[in-house]
Design a protein around this motif. Structure first.
Motif, PDB file in Angstrom:
ATOM      1  N   THR A  57       0.838  -1.196   0.000  1.00 54.34           N
ATOM      2  CA  THR A  57       0.000   0.000   0.000  1.00 54.34           C
ATOM      3  C   THR A  57       0.876   1.250   0.000  1.00 54.34           C
ATOM      4  O   THR A  57       1.794   1.365   0.806  1.00 54.34           O
ATOM      5  CB  THR A  57      -0.922   0.016   1.233  1.00 54.34           C
ATOM      6  OG1 THR A  57      -1.699  -1.187   1.226  1.00 54.34           O
ATOM      7  CG2 THR A  57      -1.828   1.228   1.222  1.00 54.34           C
ATOM      8  N   GLY A  58       0.617   2.130  -0.926  1.00 52.49           N
ATOM      9  CA  GLY A  58       1.375   3.373  -1.030  1.00 52.49           C
ATOM     10  C   GLY A  58       2.641   3.282  -1.856  1.00 52.49           C
ATOM     11  O   GLY A  58       3.208   4.292  -2.244  1.00 52.49           O
ATOM     12  N   TYR A  59       3.115   2.069  -2.140  1.00 51.24           N
ATOM     13  CA  TYR A  59       4.321   1.867  -2.944  1.00 51.24           C
ATOM     14  C   TYR A  59       4.001   2.231  -4.390  1.00 51.24           C
ATOM     15  O   TYR A  59       2.976   1.842  -4.925  1.00 51.24           O
ATOM     16  CB  TYR A  59       4.744   0.402  -2.856  1.00 51.24           C
ATOM     17  CG  TYR A  59       6.000   0.043  -3.602  1.00 51.24           C
ATOM     18  CD1 TYR A  59       7.209  -0.066  -2.944  1.00 51.24           C
ATOM     19  CD2 TYR A  59       5.973  -0.215  -4.968  1.00 51.24           C
ATOM     20  CE1 TYR A  59       8.365  -0.420  -3.614  1.00 51.24           C
ATOM     21  CE2 TYR A  59       7.120  -0.564  -5.653  1.00 51.24           C
ATOM     22  CZ  TYR A  59       8.316  -0.666  -4.973  1.00 51.24           C
ATOM     23  OH  TYR A  59       9.452  -1.011  -5.645  1.00 51.24           O
ATOM     24  N   ARG A  60       4.887   2.986  -5.005  1.00 50.29           N
ATOM     25  CA  ARG A  60       4.667   3.364  -6.399  1.00 50.29           C
ATOM     26  C   ARG A  60       5.997   3.390  -7.126  1.00 50.29           C
ATOM     27  O   ARG A  60       6.972   3.963  -6.639  1.00 50.29           O
ATOM     28  CB  ARG A  60       4.006   4.729  -6.485  1.00 50.29           C
ATOM     29  CG  ARG A  60       3.541   5.037  -7.886  1.00 50.29           C
ATOM     30  CD  ARG A  60       2.440   6.059  -7.915  1.00 50.29           C
ATOM     31  NE  ARG A  60       1.895   6.099  -9.261  1.00 50.29           N
ATOM     32  CZ  ARG A  60       1.420   7.175  -9.837  1.00 50.29           C
ATOM     33  NH1 ARG A  60       1.388   8.314  -9.179  1.00 50.29           N
ATOM     34  NH2 ARG A  60       0.956   7.131 -11.061  1.00 50.29           N
ATOM     35  N   GLN A  61       6.029   2.755  -8.278  1.00 53.70           N
ATOM     36  CA  GLN A  61       7.232   2.771  -9.123  1.00 53.70           C
ATOM     37  C   GLN A  61       6.799   3.004 -10.559  1.00 53.70           C
ATOM     38  O   GLN A  61       5.908   2.325 -11.062  1.00 53.70           O
ATOM     39  CB  GLN A  61       7.997   1.457  -9.000  1.00 53.70           C
ATOM     40  CG  GLN A  61       9.284   1.436  -9.799  1.00 53.70           C
ATOM     41  CD  GLN A  61      10.175   0.279  -9.421  1.00 53.70           C
ATOM     42  OE1 GLN A  61      10.479   0.088  -8.250  1.00 53.70           O
ATOM     43  NE2 GLN A  61      10.591  -0.491 -10.404  1.00 53.70           N
ATOM     44  N   VAL A  62       7.438   3.968 -11.191  1.00 55.03           N
ATOM     45  CA  VAL A  62       7.097   4.346 -12.562  1.00 55.03           C
ATOM     46  C   VAL A  62       8.379   4.343 -13.387  1.00 55.03           C
ATOM     47  O   VAL A  62       9.422   4.814 -12.933  1.00 55.03           O
ATOM     48  CB  VAL A  62       6.434   5.745 -12.605  1.00 55.03           C
ATOM     49  CG1 VAL A  62       6.209   6.202 -14.032  1.00 55.03           C
ATOM     50  CG2 VAL A  62       5.116   5.724 -11.838  1.00 55.03           C
ATOM     51  N   LYS A  63       8.282   3.802 -14.601  1.00 53.26           N
ATOM     52  CA  LYS A  63       9.400   3.815 -15.542  1.00 53.26           C
ATOM     53  C   LYS A  63       8.947   4.523 -16.810  1.00 53.26           C
ATOM     54  O   LYS A  63       7.814   4.343 -17.262  1.00 53.26           O
ATOM     55  CB  LYS A  63       9.839   2.399 -15.897  1.00 53.26           C
ATOM     56  CG  LYS A  63      10.597   1.706 -14.796  1.00 53.26           C
ATOM     57  CD  LYS A  63      11.204   0.415 -15.304  1.00 53.26           C
ATOM     58  CE  LYS A  63      12.204  -0.127 -14.308  1.00 53.26           C
ATOM     59  NZ  LYS A  63      12.975  -1.241 -14.862  1.00 53.26           N
ATOM     60  N   MET A  64       9.863   5.303 -17.375  1.00 52.76           N
ATOM     61  CA  MET A  64       9.592   5.988 -18.636  1.00 52.76           C
ATOM     62  C   MET A  64      10.691   5.620 -19.624  1.00 52.76           C
ATOM     63  O   MET A  64      11.886   5.762 -19.311  1.00 52.76           O
ATOM     64  CB  MET A  64       9.549   7.498 -18.433  1.00 52.76           C
ATOM     65  CG  MET A  64       8.381   7.929 -17.566  1.00 52.76           C
ATOM     66  SD  MET A  64       8.327   9.699 -17.293  1.00 52.76           S
ATOM     67  CE  MET A  64       9.672   9.887 -16.146  1.00 52.76           C
ATOM     68  N   TYR A  65      10.272   5.136 -20.790  1.00 49.15           N
ATOM     69  CA  TYR A  65      11.191   4.771 -21.858  1.00 49.15           C
ATOM     70  C   TYR A  65      10.913   5.684 -23.049  1.00 49.15           C
ATOM     71  O   TYR A  65       9.765   5.816 -23.486  1.00 49.15           O
ATOM     72  CB  TYR A  65      10.958   3.327 -22.308  1.00 49.15           C
ATOM     73  CG  TYR A  65      11.252   2.298 -21.251  1.00 49.15           C
ATOM     74  CD1 TYR A  65      12.533   1.784 -21.102  1.00 49.15           C
ATOM     75  CD2 TYR A  65      10.240   1.815 -20.422  1.00 49.15           C
ATOM     76  CE1 TYR A  65      12.805   0.811 -20.148  1.00 49.15           C
ATOM     77  CE2 TYR A  65      10.511   0.854 -19.468  1.00 49.15           C
ATOM     78  CZ  TYR A  65      11.789   0.359 -19.340  1.00 49.15           C
ATOM     79  OH  TYR A  65      12.049  -0.598 -18.397  1.00 49.15           O
ATOM     80  N   TYR A  66      11.964   6.300 -23.562  1.00 45.58           N
ATOM     81  CA  TYR A  66      11.787   7.138 -24.740  1.00 45.58           C
ATOM     82  C   TYR A  66      13.122   7.316 -25.456  1.00 45.58           C
ATOM     83  O   TYR A  66      14.127   7.666 -24.824  1.00 45.58           O
ATOM     84  CB  TYR A  66      11.222   8.513 -24.367  1.00 45.58           C
ATOM     85  CG  TYR A  66      11.035   9.406 -25.571  1.00 45.58           C
ATOM     86  CD1 TYR A  66      10.037   9.135 -26.501  1.00 45.58           C
ATOM     87  CD2 TYR A  66      11.876  10.471 -25.799  1.00 45.58           C
ATOM     88  CE1 TYR A  66       9.879   9.921 -27.624  1.00 45.58           C
ATOM     89  CE2 TYR A  66      11.724  11.264 -26.915  1.00 45.58           C
ATOM     90  CZ  TYR A  66      10.720  10.981 -27.829  1.00 45.58           C
ATOM     91  OH  TYR A  66      10.577  11.753 -28.952  1.00 45.58           O
ATOM     92  N   ASN A  67      13.107   7.076 -26.756  1.00 45.28           N
ATOM     93  CA  ASN A  67      14.245   7.374 -27.616  1.00 45.28           C
ATOM     94  C   ASN A  67      15.558   6.780 -27.084  1.00 45.28           C
ATOM     95  O   ASN A  67      16.592   7.442 -27.086  1.00 45.28           O
ATOM     96  CB  ASN A  67      14.360   8.891 -27.789  1.00 45.28           C
ATOM     97  CG  ASN A  67      15.127   9.254 -29.048  1.00 45.28           C
ATOM     98  OD1 ASN A  67      15.206   8.470 -29.977  1.00 45.28           O
ATOM     99  ND2 ASN A  67      15.689  10.439 -29.059  1.00 45.28           N
TER     100      ASN A  67
END
Length: 149
Positions: A57-67
Motif C-alpha cells: 500500500t502506497g508503494y509506487r514505481q514508474v518507468k519511462m522509456y523514450y528514444n
C-alpha cells in the motif's frame, strides 16, 4: 507508344500485386511510454510462476522509456527518500537491457558494482514483465508493469 503504355500498365499491376501479397511483418510492440509497476511474480522452478505478490500500500514505481533513454522513480512510504535512476536501454525480441548512468545516493552505491541490468522481457501492447535470471539461466522473479500513457 502502345507497347510503352501496355508495359506501364503491366508494371503497375505487378507492383500492386507484390505489395498486396507480400508477407506482412508481425506487429511490433513498443516499450516507449510510461509504465507503472503492478505486481511481482516469484518463480519456483525457473519457469512457472509460484506466486504473485501485490505491491505494498502506497508503494509506487514508474518507468519511462523514450528514444533509447530510461528514467525510473520509486516511492516507498516507509523510506524518507525516494529512489530514482537514469540511463539508456535497448530491447531485443526477448530481452530488456538497461544501462544506468546515475541515480539517487543508494543507486549510485549500487552502480559501483553493477550498471548493466539484463532481463527476460515479455512485452505486450499495454503490459510488460521484466524477469530476473539467475547465474544458471533460471527465472527467479519479475516486475510486472502496466502502460499508463
Amino acid at each position: 507508344m502502345k507497347k510503352i503504355l501496355t508495359a506501364l500498365i503491366v508494371m503497375v499491376v505487378l507492383v500492386s500485386l507484390t505489395v498486396l501479397t507480400s508477407a506482412k511483418p508481425n506487429a511490433y510492440h513498443s516499450i516507449e511510454g510510461t509504465w507503472e509497476l503492478q505486481s511481482f511474480y516469484n518463480f519456483d522452478d525457473g519457469e512457472s510462476v509460484s506466486d504473485t505478490v501485490a505491491k505494498a500500500t502506497g508503494y509506487r514505481q514508474v518507468k519511462m522509456y523514450y528514444n533509447g533513454k530510461i528514467m525510473w522513480s520509486r516511492y516507498v512510504p516507509d523510506e524518507p527518500n525516494g529512489r530514482f535512476g537514469y540511463g539508456s536501454y535497448k530491447i531485443t525480441d526477448n530481452q530488456l537491457i538497461e544501462t544506468l548512468e546515475y541515480g539517487d545516493a543508494e543507486m549510485m552505491q549500487a552502480l559501483d558494482t553493477m550498471r548493466v541490468f539484463t532481463f527476460d522481457l515479455v512485452l505486450n501492447d499495454d503490459t510488460y514483465s521484466q524477469i530476473n535470471i539467475d547465474e544458471e539461466g533460471n527465472r527467479t522473479f519479475s516486475e510486472n508493469y502496466k502502460r499508463i500513457d
